[in-house]
Design a protein around this motif. Structure first.
Motif, PDB file in Angstrom:
ATOM      1  N   HIS A 295      -3.777   7.220  -5.771  1.00 24.29           N
ATOM      2  CA  HIS A 295      -1.635   7.099  -5.879  1.00 24.29           C
ATOM      3  C   HIS A 295      -1.833   5.717  -6.822  1.00 24.29           C
ATOM      4  N   ASP A 307      -4.481  -1.140  -2.861  1.00 18.51           N
ATOM      5  CA  ASP A 307      -3.207  -0.278  -3.349  1.00 18.51           C
ATOM      6  C   ASP A 307      -2.572   0.431  -4.010  1.00 18.51           C
ATOM      7  N   ASN A 308      -2.656   0.432  -5.042  1.00 15.57           N
ATOM      8  CA  ASN A 308      -4.136   1.879  -4.565  1.00 15.57           C
ATOM      9  C   ASN A 308      -4.864   2.508  -5.704  1.00 15.57           C
ATOM     10  N   GLU A 341       4.426   7.572  -4.035  1.00 18.49           N
ATOM     11  CA  GLU A 341       3.143   7.947  -2.990  1.00 18.49           C
ATOM     12  C   GLU A 341       4.222   6.270  -2.239  1.00 18.49           C
ATOM     13  N   GLU A 342       4.581   5.390  -2.701  1.00 14.63           N
ATOM     14  CA  GLU A 342       5.204   4.338  -1.785  1.00 14.63           C
ATOM     15  C   GLU A 342       6.248   4.561  -1.509  1.00 14.63           C
ATOM     16  N   ASP A 369      -6.752   5.946   0.133  1.00 15.25           N
ATOM     17  CA  ASP A 369      -5.626   5.089  -0.055  1.00 15.25           C
ATOM     18  C   ASP A 369      -6.031   3.786   1.252  1.00 15.25           C
ATOM     19  N   TYR A 437      -7.497  -5.532   4.053  1.00 10.95           N
ATOM     20  CA  TYR A 437      -6.366  -4.397   3.890  1.00 10.95           C
ATOM     21  C   TYR A 437      -5.358  -5.059   4.047  1.00 10.95           C
TER      22      TYR A 437
HETATM   23 ZN   LIG Z   1      -1.222   3.142  -0.496  1.00  7.23          ZN
END
Ligand SMILES: [Zn+2]
Length: 509
Positions: A295, A307-308, A341-342, A369, A437
């Motif tokens: 994404h 991310d990402n 995506e978020e 991701d 992460y």
């Molecule tokens: Zn993500």
């Protein structure tokens, strides 16, 4: 001692040199080992191609540079924002420059584009004055002119609109505080149901919502959108810092607490944004394809380097290395960079339904991701029928340390593979180490300085090798499941409740 805690110039220089030598020796040995390991395999055109492609990535990879550009030069990429569209243009330009085919953008509708205009500022007024650490949740409306001032009341059970009934008198005209003790979901938090209950607070007369979370020291972690379908939330919603929340909770046990806060968000609706598509057309079955996704959007805290950004960089570098090899796989490899995506995978949901008619020809969907730390292999999310094909590829993934198959299905409903999975398409999600992460994701610390160049190159090599092998194998990777089979698998891996939640409250079709 780590480089970040070293202060002496000379010491730092020699430490850097030692680290560089250590790293280059390690990389050299690793590449030599790969060449050896690949050489031990019965040579096949696919194995030779993968050896060439991964060696190119490990020696001359550009993923690190791609990620640096996304994170440092473009910055945060909220779906539909000017930065996001800049990333759309830039990534299409890269794909074209690499000689990919069919490079284009595909639009998907958004209920709203949302961006913060001012930071949230706020303070406790009673029982004493004190600054609070606050951040607006995504897709939350601005506070009214002059801000919001009110008494804080803890919600005792935020499960359904009915469960709020016991707090009816406490909610009216006040600021509703939702912390961990407010949540009593029997099978883990259901995001759709949670957001619906949050929005029901408005009907009960709350003036705003204060959500607890974040980490020490007083971080008010940004947690993505406050709705499950890209709409604007019913009430202003702020997240409060970790220690501030503990303080408010202690003070509420002793008496009444009043706070005030304000912030402004820029909202445009209705709107749209673009997914980016590019292909390496297959030599034998160009109509069949492996879809590789990541994404392009990020949240607004940090610059989305992991991310990402690393996912997007992985796709670009996979495309670059396969092109550079001059080898064309049997089937098409289609790269798709998704937006939204978020905001609960709006771009990939739209893409999967817009392309439903051709999903029978999608032999697999791969998504990356989970950052780019040490890569172990792939999550299969209960698709046991994928194991045989993955095991065939294991000798080629093993030298990369990535022949692992994980049964953990925790992330099934949380990234761009979800919609394809629910349409029955065989999916794989990259399985990586995630401790670092999770330390920074969705926070100001998700920046380029956390990215490890060598680990990123290895994770790109895993994506490229797997995508190429699936595209090039004579038989399809796995079969498309029927809706009944998908439901059966979801039940087996205990994700069925989450799926029903998405169906009821989200944008799932
Ligand atoms: Zn993500």
């Amino acid at each position: 001692m780590s480089l970040t805690t070293r202060t002496s110039g000379a010491g730092r220089g020699s430490s850097l040199r030692r680290r560089f030598l250590r790293k280059s020796t390690a990389l050299f040995l690793f590449v030599a080992f790969c060449a050896f390991a690949f050489a031990q395999e019965p040579s096949s055109p696919s194995a030779d191609a993968v050896s060439k492609i991964t060696a190119n990535i490990l020696h001359e990879g550009k993923a690190y540079e791609y990620d640096e550009h996304l994170a440092d030069d473009i910055g945060p990429r909220l779906t539909g924002s000017a930065n996001y569209e800049k990333a759309v243009e830039w990534s299409m330009e890269q794909f074209r420059r690499l000689g990919l085919e069919n490079v284009h953008a595909e639009s998907f509708p958004l209920k709203a584009v949302w961006e913060p205009e001012t930071n949230a500022i706020g303070r406790m007024i009673a029982p004493h004055e004190q600054t609070l650490h606050l951040i607006s949740l995504g897709w939350a409306p601005s506070t009214p002119e002059g801000g919001i001032r009110g008494k804080v009341e803890l919600i005792r059970n935020l499960l359904t609109p009915d469960s709020l009934e016991q707090d009816r008198e406490r909610i009216r005209g006040n600021i509703a505080l939702v912390d961990r003790s407010s949540l009593s979901f029997p099978n883990g938090l259901m995001p759709g149901q949670y957001f619906a209950a949050l929005s029901a607070l408005k009907q009960y007369g709350a003036v705003a919502v204060l959500v607890g979370g974040g980490r020490s020291p007083n971080d008010a972690e940004y947690a993505g959108a406050a709705t499950a379908d890209g709409s604007i939330a019913a009430l202003p919603i702020v997240r409060v810092g970790f220690e501030d929340l503990q303080l408010l909770s202690r003070l509420l046990k002793k008496g009444s607490v009043t706070i005030e806060f304000s912030y402004r968000n820029r909202i445009r609706k209705p709107a749209s944004a673009n997914n980016v598509v590019a292909e390496i057309r297959g030599r034998e079955h160009p109509e069949e394809f492996v879809l590789v996704g990541a994404h392009l959007d990020s949240v607004h805290a940090g610059t989305g380097a992991q991310d990402n950004g690393t996912g997007v960089a992985s796709l670009l570098d996979t495309a670059r290395a396969i092109r550079a090899s001059g080898i064309v796989p049997r089937r098409t490899i289609r790269f798709v960079l998704f937006g939204g995506e978020e905001e609960w995978e709006l771009g990939s949901k739209a893409y999967a339904s817009q392309h439903e008619a051709e999903l029978d020809r999608c032999t697999a969907m791969l998504t990356t991701d989970t950052g780019s730390d040490t890569t172990f292999g792939w999550y299969i999310n209960g698709r046991e029928d994928e194991v045989a094909a993955l095991q065939e590829m294991a000798p080629l993934l093993k030298p990369l340390g990535a022949d692992g198959i994980s049964q953990d299905a925790t992330f099934l409903l949380h990234s761009d593979h979800t919609s394809f999975y629910l349409h029955g398409v065989p999916t794989l999600m990259l399985w990586t180490e995630m401790a670092k992460y999770f330390q920074f994701v969705h926070q100001p610390g998700d920046t380029f300085d956390k990215v490890d160049k060598d680990k990123l190159a290895k994770s790109v090599a895993v994506v490229a090798a797997t995508a190429f092998l699936i595209a090039d194998r004579p038989a399809p990777f796995a079969k498309r499941q029927s809706p009944a089979e998908v439901e059966e698998t979801l039940k087996k891996i205990k994700q069925y409740d989450g799926y029903l939640d998405m169906k009821q409250y989200g944008t799932l079709k």
